[in-house]
Design an enzyme around this catalytic site. Structure first.
Site, short mmCIF file in Angstrom:
data_model
loop_
_atom_site.label_atom_id
_atom_site.label_comp_id
_atom_site.label_asym_id
_atom_site.label_seq_id
_atom_site.Cartn_x
_atom_site.Cartn_y
_atom_site.Cartn_z
N CYS A 227 61.55 54.08 7.18
CA CYS A 227 60.17 53.61 7.13
C CYS A 227 59.76 53.04 5.78
O CYS A 227 58.57 52.81 5.54
CB CYS A 227 59.23 54.75 7.53
SG CYS A 227 59.53 55.32 9.23
N LYS B 124 51.77 63.55 10.96
CA LYS B 124 52.84 62.99 11.79
C LYS B 124 54.09 63.85 11.56
O LYS B 124 54.61 63.91 10.44
CB LYS B 124 53.11 61.54 11.42
CG LYS B 124 54.26 60.95 12.21
CD LYS B 124 54.43 59.47 11.95
CE LYS B 124 55.62 58.93 12.74
NZ LYS B 124 55.83 57.50 12.50
N GLU C 168 47.27 67.41 4.79
CA GLU C 168 47.55 65.97 4.92
C GLU C 168 46.31 65.22 5.43
O GLU C 168 45.98 64.14 4.96
CB GLU C 168 48.72 65.73 5.89
CG GLU C 168 50.10 65.99 5.31
CD GLU C 168 50.62 64.80 4.49
OE1 GLU C 168 49.83 63.88 4.19
OE2 GLU C 168 51.81 64.81 4.14
N LYS D 260 50.10 63.59 15.59
CA LYS D 260 51.17 63.01 16.38
C LYS D 260 52.44 63.82 16.25
O LYS D 260 52.82 64.13 15.12
CB LYS D 260 51.40 61.57 15.88
CG LYS D 260 52.54 60.87 16.55
CD LYS D 260 52.78 59.53 15.91
CE LYS D 260 54.06 58.97 16.48
NZ LYS D 260 54.49 57.79 15.80
N TYR E 147 50.75 55.55 26.58
CA TYR E 147 51.40 54.50 27.38
C TYR E 147 50.87 54.51 28.82
O TYR E 147 51.17 53.60 29.58
CB TYR E 147 52.92 54.71 27.35
CG TYR E 147 53.45 54.69 25.91
CD1 TYR E 147 53.59 53.49 25.23
CD2 TYR E 147 53.74 55.87 25.23
CE1 TYR E 147 54.02 53.47 23.91
CE2 TYR E 147 54.18 55.86 23.92
CZ TYR E 147 54.31 54.65 23.26
OH TYR E 147 54.72 54.63 21.95
C1 PBG Z 1 57.01 54.55 13.07
C2 PBG Z 1 56.48 55.01 14.36
C3 PBG Z 1 57.14 55.81 15.28
C4 PBG Z 1 56.25 55.98 16.35
C5 PBG Z 1 55.09 55.29 16.05
N1 PBG Z 1 55.24 54.70 14.80
C6 PBG Z 1 58.51 56.32 15.32
C7 PBG Z 1 59.06 57.16 14.28
O1 PBG Z 1 58.38 57.62 13.38
O2 PBG Z 1 60.27 57.37 14.34
C8 PBG Z 1 56.55 56.81 17.56
C9 PBG Z 1 55.70 56.56 18.75
C10 PBG Z 1 56.22 57.16 20.00
O3 PBG Z 1 57.22 57.89 20.02
O4 PBG Z 1 55.61 56.87 21.04
N2 PBG Z 1 56.58 53.28 12.73
#
Ligand code: PBG
Length: 328
Positions: A129, A199, A237, A252, A317
């Site tokens: 990332c 996250k 965070e 998330k 989704y």
């Molecule tokens: C990274 C990002 C991820 C997801 C959203 N933004 C993947 C990761 O961190 O590996 C995951 C979303 C999902 O699993 O639906 N830009």
């Protein structure tokens, strides 16, 4: 009979259940993620996420318009570039795949809120990332501050193309402040930030990495995403991102982290989003395809649970299906 308290009195029929229902999911709560490729026409099915597609640049505005027609207020864009390199240079060009998608969507559906995912994993050839360096243990790792500079360029490009909200998902320290500062300095004070604040380094992102063609080529994301064991750190965070200027904060994934959503909702007065991620989608789709779960009932239950936990925004989704189901 000695019972005078009978909770079942209010469950007797649907009118009474409707009257006493505490939590409702509305189409107003939903955000639909969309994947877009650089080709004009792609419409490529994502096998691990049945019903989801990688759209081409000529198709994505139609997909977004269909969402807008059902009343979904926002889409979240992920770009799949034709070219990847170590620096993720396709991420911050003003004619990047996401910038062109934003322009096409805004032209077609001016009232739809367009959110862009700000990260480098879709754009780097190594799939991490951010930009890499050796850390002090001699381990190849993502370089925080150098990455933040690139994320700023990416967010400015998205804002320039017309994005309403930028959503950094990289988990670098200090990126919300850097984005806010740069947006304000470049006449984008009205562009909001939805921060992927808590996250977690989750196994539930598996299918997404196929969808966005972004699996890390080596290692994993545990040096920047959070340890699933840590709830207090998640609140810290979130607090940091609020201090740095986030307008919306996010937890998330959603389903294993409903406790974090509840704690965040109790602690902070700011719009809270939850991301119902790809693995949560894939496992229910797979069970439903076998006839083991009723998809509609399962999804209504899980989105109700996310709302009950305290999130007002649900990124899912299933947004298109839900828009239909909620009208029935
Ligand atoms: C990274 C990002 C991820 C997801 C959203 N933004 C993947 C990761 O961190 O590996 C995951 C979303 C999902 O699993 O639906 N830009």
């Amino acid at each position: 009979m000695y019972l005078s308290v009978r909770p079942r009195r209010l469950r007797r029929n649907e009118t009474l259940r409707r009257l006493t229902r505490e939590t409702r999911v509305s189409v107003d709560n939903l955000v639909l993620p969309l994947f877009v490729r650089e080709e004009a026409h792609a419409c490529k099915a994502i096998t691990s996420m049945p019903g989801q597609y990688q759209w081409g640049l000529a198709e994505v505005a139609d997909a977004a318009a269909r969402a807008a027609d059902t009343g979904i207020p926002a889409v979240l864009l992920f770009g799949i570039p034709a070219h990847k390199d170590a620096e993720g240079s396709s991420a911050w060009k003003r004619d990047s795949v996401v910038c062109r998608a934003v322009e096409a969507i805004k032209q077609r559906s001016p009232g739809l809120c367009v959110i862009t995912d700000v990260c480098l994993c879709e754009y780097t050839d190594h799939g991490h990332c951010g930009l890499l360096h050796q850390n002090r243990d001699g381990i190849t790792d993502v370089n925080n501050d150098a990455t933040v500079e690139v994320l700023v360029k990416e967010a400015l490009a998205h804002a320039g193309a017309g994005a309403d909200i930028v959503a950094p998902s990289d988990m670098m320290d200090g990126r919300v402040f850097a984005l806010r500062d740069a947006l304000d300095a470049n006449s984008h004070a009205e562009v909001a930030i939805m921060a992927y604040s808590a996250k977690f380094a989750s196994a539930f992102y598996g299918p997404f990495r196929e969808a966005a063609e972004s699996p890390p080529r080596f290692g994993d994301r545990r040096s920047y995403q959070m340890d699933p064991a840590n709830g207090n750190e998640a609140l810290r965070e979130i607090a940091l991102d609020i201090e740095e200027g986030a307008d919306i904060v996010m937890v998330k994934p959603a389903l294993c982290y409903l406790d974090i959503i509840r704690r965040a909702a109790d602690e902070f007065n700011i719009p809270l989003a939850a991301y119902n991620v790809s693995g949560e989608y894939a496992m229910i789709k797979a069970a439903a395809a076998q006839g083991w779960l009723d998809e509609r009932r399962t999804v209504l239950e899980l989105t109700t649970s996310i709302r009950r936990a305290g999130a007002s925004i649900i990124i899912t989704y299933w947004a298109m299906d839900l828009a239909g189901w909620l009208q029935e």
